[in-house]
Design an enzyme around this catalytic site. Sequence first.
Site, PDB file in Angstrom:
ATOM      1  N   HIS A 242       0.823  -1.214   0.000  1.00  0.00           N
ATOM      2  CA  HIS A 242       0.000   0.000   0.000  1.00  0.00           C
ATOM      3  C   HIS A 242       0.860   1.269   0.000  1.00  0.00           C
ATOM      4  CE1 HIS A 242      -3.555  -2.513   1.656  1.00  0.00           C
ATOM      5  NE2 HIS A 242      -3.470  -2.544   0.346  1.00  0.00           N
ATOM      6  N   ASP A 259      -0.622   1.281  -9.397  1.00  0.00           N
ATOM      7  CA  ASP A 259      -1.955   0.753  -9.091  1.00  0.00           C
ATOM      8  C   ASP A 259      -2.855   1.976  -8.969  1.00  0.00           C
ATOM      9  OD1 ASP A 259      -4.269  -0.324  -8.015  1.00  0.00           O
ATOM     10  OD2 ASP A 259      -3.215  -1.638  -6.604  1.00  0.00           O
ATOM     11  N   ASP A 270      -9.894  -0.276 -11.160  1.00  0.00           N
ATOM     12  CA  ASP A 270      -8.752  -0.654 -10.313  1.00  0.00           C
ATOM     13  C   ASP A 270      -7.763  -1.434 -11.180  1.00  0.00           C
ATOM     14  OD1 ASP A 270      -7.082  -1.416  -8.281  1.00  0.00           O
ATOM     15  OD2 ASP A 270      -8.549  -2.667  -7.222  1.00  0.00           O
ATOM     16  N   HIS A 349      -1.176 -11.880  -0.904  1.00  0.00           N
ATOM     17  CA  HIS A 349      -2.580 -11.446  -0.855  1.00  0.00           C
ATOM     18  C   HIS A 349      -3.424 -12.424  -1.654  1.00  0.00           C
ATOM     19  CE1 HIS A 349      -1.905  -9.770  -4.905  1.00  0.00           C
ATOM     20  NE2 HIS A 349      -0.835  -9.159  -4.434  1.00  0.00           N
ATOM     21  N   HIS A 360     -13.146  -1.877  -2.920  1.00  0.00           N
ATOM     22  CA  HIS A 360     -13.303  -3.218  -2.348  1.00  0.00           C
ATOM     23  C   HIS A 360     -14.791  -3.341  -2.070  1.00  0.00           C
ATOM     24  CE1 HIS A 360      -8.865  -2.931  -0.908  1.00  0.00           C
ATOM     25  NE2 HIS A 360      -8.964  -3.183  -2.186  1.00  0.00           N
ATOM     26  N   GLU A 383      -5.732  -9.949  -9.728  1.00  0.00           N
ATOM     27  CA  GLU A 383      -4.509  -9.169  -9.514  1.00  0.00           C
ATOM     28  C   GLU A 383      -3.381  -9.942  -8.837  1.00  0.00           C
ATOM     29  OE1 GLU A 383      -4.908  -6.196  -6.325  1.00  0.00           O
ATOM     30  OE2 GLU A 383      -7.060  -6.515  -6.433  1.00  0.00           O
ATOM     31  N   TYR A 387       6.355 -10.411  -5.147  1.00  0.00           N
ATOM     32  CA  TYR A 387       7.120  -9.336  -4.515  1.00  0.00           C
ATOM     33  C   TYR A 387       8.308  -9.977  -3.812  1.00  0.00           C
ATOM     34  CZ  TYR A 387       2.309  -7.824  -5.089  1.00  0.00           C
ATOM     35  OH  TYR A 387       1.061  -7.587  -5.605  1.00  0.00           O
ATOM     36  N   GLU A 407      -3.071  -6.214 -12.687  1.00  0.00           N
ATOM     37  CA  GLU A 407      -4.454  -6.226 -12.195  1.00  0.00           C
ATOM     38  C   GLU A 407      -5.419  -5.725 -13.258  1.00  0.00           C
ATOM     39  OE1 GLU A 407      -5.196  -3.497  -8.896  1.00  0.00           O
ATOM     40  OE2 GLU A 407      -7.001  -4.640  -8.378  1.00  0.00           O
TER      41      GLU A 407
HETATM   42  N1  GLY Z   1      -6.027  -0.735  -5.347  1.00  0.00           N
HETATM   43  C1  GLY Z   1      -6.446  -1.535  -4.287  1.00  0.00           C
HETATM   44  C2  GLY Z   1      -6.422  -2.949  -4.639  1.00  0.00           C
HETATM   45  O1  GLY Z   1      -5.874  -3.317  -5.650  1.00  0.00           O
HETATM   46  O2  GLY Z   1      -7.007  -3.758  -3.981  1.00  0.00           O
HETATM   47 MN    MN Z   2      -7.598  -4.352  -6.471  1.00  0.00          MN
HETATM   48 MN    MN Z   3      -5.426  -2.092  -7.304  1.00  0.00          MN
END
Ligand code: GLY
Ligand code: MN
Ligand code: MN
Length: 439
Positions: A242, A259, A270, A349, A360, A383, A387, A407
């Site tokens: 983030h 992003d 997104d 994630h 979200h 996405e 990393y 993404e």
């Molecule tokens: N930009 C926030 C996410 O990809 O979840």
């Molecule tokens: Mn996202």
């Molecule tokens: Mn995103």
Amino acid sequence: MKITKSEHARRRKKLMRSMDRQSIAIVPGAREVTRSRDTEYPFRQDSDLFYLTGFEEPDAVLVLIPGRRQGQVILFCRDRDPEMELWNGYRAGPEGAVAYYGVDDSFPIEDMDDILPGLIEGKHRIYYSMGHDDAFDQRVMGWVNQIRRLARTGTTPPADFTDLAFLLHQQRLIKSAAEVRIMRRAGEISAAAHCRAMRECEPGRFEYHLEAAIQHCFAQHGARFPAYNSIVGSGANACILHYTENNARLRDGDLVLIDAGCEFHGYAADITRTFPVNGRFSPEQRAIYDLVLEAQSAALSRVKPGSNWNQPHAAIIRVITRGLVKLGLLEGRERDLIKSESYRDFYMHRSGHWLGLDVHDVGDYRVDGRWRPLEPGMVLTIEPGIYISPENTRVAKRWRGIGVRIEDDVVITANGCEVLTAGVPKLADEIEALMAGNG
Ligand code: GLY
Ligand code: MN
Ligand code: MN
């Protein structure tokens, strides 16, 4: 391209059909939030209230009372006030709320404490999302207690509180044709912005220059605000999920991860793309990039009716684990590595999230303890990312600090899915061509 008044009316009708008899729903709007002293953040309406009305002013509360003969849809809002409007802009006022937003009745917000207890009286159930706004929760309890105090006169307070989210968020999860049209446009604008950032990228510039190019492109297309704070992370900053400082210099030989997505008529896009600052991927960067892309296409092939929410994620895990073994970044048998979740050092994630009025977006990911089946009209992101921490001493130095995420936004169709964000390239060759001025 805005959602029409009649679609808002259909949404309210549908919600009221799923509410109990003898019930009332209370949906408070968002408040203005102070940024500093006497300036506010740009106002953003609460997504639930916006979904049901299209009303964009602060200090509004929607009340739904299915079956009420004198009017089922009531909006409390700011009264007209020529002096305030001169300083702060136009207000619809109660008359405008009825005329332009199709509600049955509307009253000044100042009168809410006098009117609401009377509307609640006699209802068995209140639909209200408790726990998001302490002050408003207290007011709702105050109205109920007021009725309780009158119990000796024969009135009964509601026995049940139910979170409106159960009904409303299920409804918001499936997008209408009009919503998909808006989200497609949000995807196109955001894709154009990413292309612009790729074209404008050069070693020596700063991350915030790319953020500015993106923001400029959004606004020029009528999308004044990003749907969330843009992430522009170059080099090892790409490994901070983030990261929003966006203030580092773009270095020759590094990748940059962006992003960013716009909000268009309330709906979010997104997108993430990762590309080389100097326009050419190094062999290591390209190997990781191609692996993330392969994981994304494996996931996308599972986004269709009949799949469940977890299947794209499971596909990503398989491709990434196998690929990391091949590259020598993980050691062991694929099955064991998946079982022990060794991939989590690199991919920590999940495959994505629902997308809609909120980035979200609302909607459960499990139903009755099982992963939710995917259905036409759902919109989600895919996405995957890898990393490699700059501190990861278990891998050879040449891999450290590489962060890649790709993404896209997809809507599920009758037999598969449509990618809403296909307007920005993602094959490594296509990105290099675009950055060289040939795309
Ligand atoms: N930009 C926030 C996410 O990809 O979840
Ligand atoms: Mn996202
Ligand atoms: Mn995103």
